[in-house]
Design an enzyme around this catalytic site. Sequence first.
Site, PDB file in Angstrom:
ATOM      1  CG  ASP A   1      -2.191   0.738   1.091  1.00  0.00           C
ATOM      2  OD1 ASP A   1      -2.313   1.518   0.127  1.00  0.00           O
ATOM      3  OD2 ASP A   1      -3.075   0.568   1.955  1.00  0.00           O
TER       4      ASP A   1
ATOM      5  CG  ASP B   1      -9.671   2.162  -0.175  1.00  0.00           C
ATOM      6  OD1 ASP B   1      -9.218   1.034  -0.436  1.00  0.00           O
ATOM      7  OD2 ASP B   1      -9.101   2.972   0.586  1.00  0.00           O
TER       8      ASP B   1
END
Length: 718
Positions: A465, A530
């Site tokens: 990430d 997301d």
Amino acid sequence: MIHFDERTRTWNLVLATSFHALRADPDGRVVCLGSGPRPPGPARPIASGTLPDDPFPRIGVDRQGRRDEVVTFGDHTWHEVTLKVSFPGADGGHAVRDVRLRYASHAIASSGDGRETLRIRLDDPAQPFSAWLCLRLCVEHDVIERWLELENRGTRAVHVEQLGFGTLHLPAGRWDLLHASGGWAAEFQAERVRLPVGTTSLESRSVHTGFVHHPFFLLCPADGAGEGHGTVYFGQLAWSGSWRLAFEQRPNTALAVHGGYNPFDFALELEAGERHVTPAMIHGACADGFSGASQRMHAFLCAHVLPRTEPAEPVRPVLYNSWEASYFALSLDSQIALARKSAQIGVELFCVDDGWFGSRRNDTAGLGDWTVSREVFPTGLRPLADEVHRLGMGFGLWVEPEMVNPDSDLYRAHPDWVLHFPERPRTEHRHQLILDFGRPEVVAHLARVLAALVEENAVDFLKWDMNRSASEPGSVVGKAIWRRHAEAVYALIDGLRERFPRLAIESCSSGGGRVDAGILARTDQFWTSDNTDALARVAIQEGASLGYPARAMACWVTHERNHQTGRRLELATRFDVAMRGVLGIGSDLNALDPAELAEYATWIAFYKRIRNAVQNGVCHRLQRLDEAGTSIVEYVLPDASEAVVSTVAVERRIAQLVPPARLRGLDVAALYAAFDRDGKEYVRARGAELMALGLDPNLGTGRYGPGYSRTLWLRRLD
Ligand code: DGJ
């Protein structure tokens, strides 16, 4: 095929259905003669080099139509350039910001896999400076990879002030640009715009790719193409640092496309004898519309860019990710319970997200301390990893190696290890700062820590990430940090993959913030967004599909009431949308009853039947969302033995037909049957009929409302 005509000094690059032709003119400039779809027939040279190469009359010194393959700053300052160099002045004279590149020699070489590369050496007539224009062909996919190599042959450093990977010259005319832009939870929003006269830029001003713009483009003559028809020029950058694509539509209708390092805050010192090789710009042209362009980019990325784990896997596994189920509230018991339920419903890879390390109980602390938290996992992660493996799944772990929370042991020990300017504020985003990857000791530290993590915990998969953009970009390497950061990320991943050839990696940056052909050469898939609301994701995934293949696009099914939008959607809709890529599950399985878990298992079993076609098939966007509020996508295996047709209605447009979806790529003579998840047969027809008349998207149900969805699996019967 690369063909060179000695007499006219003309190169013809002939691909499956397209061509690119260039020549060294009498002055030694290497100019583009043309490119685009080629007439059908055997691979023969297109351009003889005898026609005039400058389609525009010269207006004084303003040669607006000049089509140099490498546009340099010097005699030419009023247009965008590929390369700008400042040479030190001689004997105390002022610096020379003038570089001219003239043909010196060329070589054509074949790589092991049969791909040919043309390397043209260009020398500056006055300075000890050379550039190589490199073009590698991928004939069957109509794709050319282009990059530049620079060499300072002198004894003093030269300053490169601007550097592209390549410049393309398109036929004169007005052009439409189809591209994708967005933001957090709204990545890849496709937009088609008419290019205005002037320069239109897509870019990132961070140390990563970003999602404000995505680094790919599709261009067609104004109003000239659709999904299945028309000439399209396409391209993307294989680079994950600060980048820019500049579309320079000149008043005389010439169009140049420049792609490369973002000139914003750019600097590159080339020391005496030093070389620099740029990343590649990937480009091509086709005559069969935007789907045709996307298919070529997908095929190229799958065949030559996406890495293969050892042994190579035919399809990506079904993933479970704990983020939306657990957020930071992890415990060994809850993760083991999730893992058992995951295995029960058919998941193949179980990934623990954020919160397993250091003092990371929320997003304010612990980032940078990559040791397992004994508070959360008193006996370490190994018992969980072992249980996950015992259940027959791969074990995955979330990391964010490029970052640090100021409230962490790492930052307390090394406050100077972050990007900053001395004595100036350090702006935090999500309570974190970016490590200075210009410092070799930082990168070496991470290489050690990550390798130990993978080794000690038998990790099969890393979700890598990266959750903020750069600010205060102060580094020990100065402005070079805009490149060095991405280069160090590449080196870290390359090192890990070399040491652990079975390790798979997912690229994530707050969702789809680091997706490009550079990172895809090192990661197996990307986290698309997301935003897991199925209806919001239709546009996000459709936009991503413009440039990137379904095989790399991770898509999760999450809770009935979506955590990002609050919208409730049926499980069928959530699966139908997530099955358009690499399926993942992000729901809290511990909160589901046995009947619900059984329902998940049925869907996952169906996905396993269709995923070969989804992940390895050719993607046709039969109907884009913006056309009728309904998105219809087909994936068809190259041998036409199987296809998947996925329909999702996002919006109901009153009094507007959702036309039948005319399928593509089937065998016209073959008989096909279309089945739903439960094996119910809906249609039985010849390929010709399905391609000419099409499938009724609502299959006679009369339903088209938001959330209506259907995935059909077509199999050839004879
Ligand atoms: C951002 C990612 O996009 C999410 O999926 C999750 O991994 C969080 N970071 C964790 O902090």
